[in-house]
Design an enzyme around this catalytic site. Structure first.
Site, PDB file in Angstrom:
ATOM      1  CE  LYS A  67       0.457  -2.217   9.481  1.00  0.00           C
ATOM      2  NZ  LYS A  67      -0.530  -2.581  10.346  1.00  0.00           N
ATOM      3  CG  ASN A  93       0.978  -6.421   6.500  1.00  0.00           C
ATOM      4  OD1 ASN A  93       0.832  -7.441   6.706  1.00  0.00           O
ATOM      5  ND2 ASN A  93       1.496  -5.646   5.644  1.00  0.00           N
ATOM      6  CD  GLU A 153      -3.953   3.265  15.358  1.00  0.00           C
ATOM      7  OE1 GLU A 153      -3.029   3.119  16.253  1.00  0.00           O
ATOM      8  OE2 GLU A 153      -3.762   3.434  14.246  1.00  0.00           O
ATOM      9  NE  ARG A 173      -2.077  -1.511   3.438  1.00  0.00           N
ATOM     10  CZ  ARG A 173      -2.603  -1.888   4.751  1.00  0.00           C
ATOM     11  NH1 ARG A 173      -3.701  -1.620   5.059  1.00  0.00           N
ATOM     12  NH2 ARG A 173      -1.710  -2.639   5.824  1.00  0.00           N
ATOM     13  CG  HIS A 187      -2.306  -0.780  15.318  1.00  0.00           C
ATOM     14  ND1 HIS A 187      -3.862  -0.849  15.300  1.00  0.00           N
ATOM     15  CD2 HIS A 187      -2.390  -0.707  13.733  1.00  0.00           C
ATOM     16  CE1 HIS A 187      -4.470  -0.689  14.294  1.00  0.00           C
ATOM     17  NE2 HIS A 187      -3.655  -0.570  13.205  1.00  0.00           N
ATOM     18  CB  VAL A 224      -1.191 -11.700   8.155  1.00  0.00           C
ATOM     19  CG1 VAL A 224      -0.683 -10.335   7.275  1.00  0.00           C
ATOM     20  CG2 VAL A 224      -0.854 -12.855   7.797  1.00  0.00           C
ATOM     21  CG  ASP A 280      -3.006  -4.430  12.971  1.00  0.00           C
ATOM     22  OD1 ASP A 280      -1.635  -4.794  12.756  1.00  0.00           O
ATOM     23  OD2 ASP A 280      -3.493  -4.045  12.173  1.00  0.00           O
ATOM     24  CE1 TYR A 291      -5.634   2.437  10.340  1.00  0.00           C
ATOM     25  CE2 TYR A 291      -4.535   1.911   8.122  1.00  0.00           C
ATOM     26  CZ  TYR A 291      -5.671   2.176   9.040  1.00  0.00           C
ATOM     27  OH  TYR A 291      -6.801   2.223   8.226  1.00  0.00           O
TER      28      TYR A 291
END
Length: 372
Positions: free
Chosen positions: A75, A300, A118, A15, A96, A298, A270, A94
């Site tokens: 990410k 992501n 998020e 991405r 997390h 996973v 996450d 993001y």
């Protein structure tokens, strides 16, 4: 403002923070954008497309970080990227943070300003920048789970929807939010038997109204989780506490009693995962087994459908990116309490309470941290 878009470096992450269309919007409003070469090439967004939109292409991530006032990513920053952050530089991505004290420490020491997708909220109590990726992850969880049920993947050898004369698989989804609802939609579309567990009776009523008799809705307790997880062929962990670590609702002892070859797809990974046996995996090695139960964790998941995910994410993030660029982060956050809710790190201070509580760190309210 000068906005920078580095190429993502997390394993199998394709991405990109801004599409050429988003770049053009920023340019039209008088901003400048620098993009690392090949940042979007893997999903068909070429350097020439970014140039045509008005961006400058730079050869390395270091060049982007050194030049930009605001970094827009997808990410969480990896350790080499954290080292490139400058004091006062704005990071919008993001994060997390709750299950990741190492990243938290790195961002605090960098003296940057970090706003997490998020935890940005909306007027209806939703999480508008998490929702599009939750939709993708929820739908993907069933695809991944169905694949993991195949014998070659270590599963029970079941077809999710069965065939005439053979029972369909039992899918249990823990959490009835965006992930859970999208997982249920996909699983029911494949004709599995689907149960959602949630602790919100109003949410269960909404899901019942939405899906009708095809969906079994159950109030979540220790007993009901145990009963349905033990009977499940596929369990989807779809629990979310905004910004906080996911609660461990599936114990190791419970996993050891599950059916041999059953599958857990922990979308909550996450935020640390909702099973005690869950640990983050990558698209390169997505699964492992504990007590003959296949775990797909996973961190992501939407990265596997990177083109769809990039455009869906940009649709949601662009208005906030524009506000930050147009007004600067301090005024943008003061003008919009929902954007302020996204402020997790500010110039050495941890400004998101749930993260501070979980990591036992000092907490500074976001509104107090903003410069006057």
């Amino acid at each position: 403002m000068l906005v920078g878009v580095p190429k993502e470096i997390k394993v199998h992450e394709y991405r990109v923070g801004l599409t050429p269309s988003s770049v053009r919007e920023l340019i039209e409003h008088g901003h400048k954008v620098v993009v690392q070469t090949n940042a979007g090439t893997a999903i068909g967004l070429t350097d020439d497309m970014y140039r045509a939109a008005g961006a400058e292409i730079l050869p390395t991530a270091a060049d982007v970080f050194a030049k930009a006032e605001m970094i827009v990513k997808v990410k969480e920053p990896q350790p080499p990227e954290i080292k490139m952050l400058r004091p006062g530089q704005l990071l919008f991505t993001y994060l997390h943070l709750a299950p990741d004290p190492e990243q938290t420490e790195g961002l605090i020491k960098s003296d940057c300003v970090a706003i997490a997708y998020e935890t940005v909220t909306d007027a209806r109590g939703g999480l508008p920048l998490l929702a599009p990726m939750s939709e993708v992850a929820g739908r993907m969880s069933i695809q991944a789970g169905a694949h993991c049920l195949e014998m070659e993947q270590g599963g029970r050898g079941m077809l999710l929807g069965g065939v005439p004369g053979v029972p369909a698989a039992k899918v249990v989804i823990i959490g009835g939010g965006v992930v859970g609802a999208n997982a249920a939609r996909m699983a029911m579309g494949l004709e599995a038997h689907v149960t959602i567990l949630d602790r919100s009776l109003p949410r269960l009523a909404e899901l019942d109204q939405q899906f009708g008799a095809m969906l079994n809705t159950v109030y979540s307790t220790i007993d009901s989780i145990e009963e349905y997880v033990l009977g499940a062929d596929l369990v989807v962990g779809a629990v979310l506490l905004p910004g906080a670590a996911a609660p461990k609702l599936i114990s190791k002892a419970l996993v050891e009693r599950m059916k041999k070859g059953s599958v857990i797809v922990d979308v909550a990974i996450d935020q640390g995962g909702c099973a005690e046996t869950s640990r983050p995996t990558t698209h390169a090695q997505p699964t492992y087994k504990v007590a003959d139960v296949v775990h797909y964790c996973v961190a992501n998941m939407p990265g596997a459908v990177a083109r769809t995910s990039t455009f869906a994410l940009n649709n949601a993030t662009l208005p906030f990116t524009m506000a930050l660029a147009n007004k600067g982060y301090a005024k943008a956050c003061r003008d919009n309490p929902h954007l302020l809710a996204g402020l997790n790190i500010h110039r050495g201070a941890l400004t998101y309470e749930a993260v501070a509580q979980f990591q036992k760190r000092e907490y500074t309210p976001a509104e107090r941290a903003l410069p006057r």
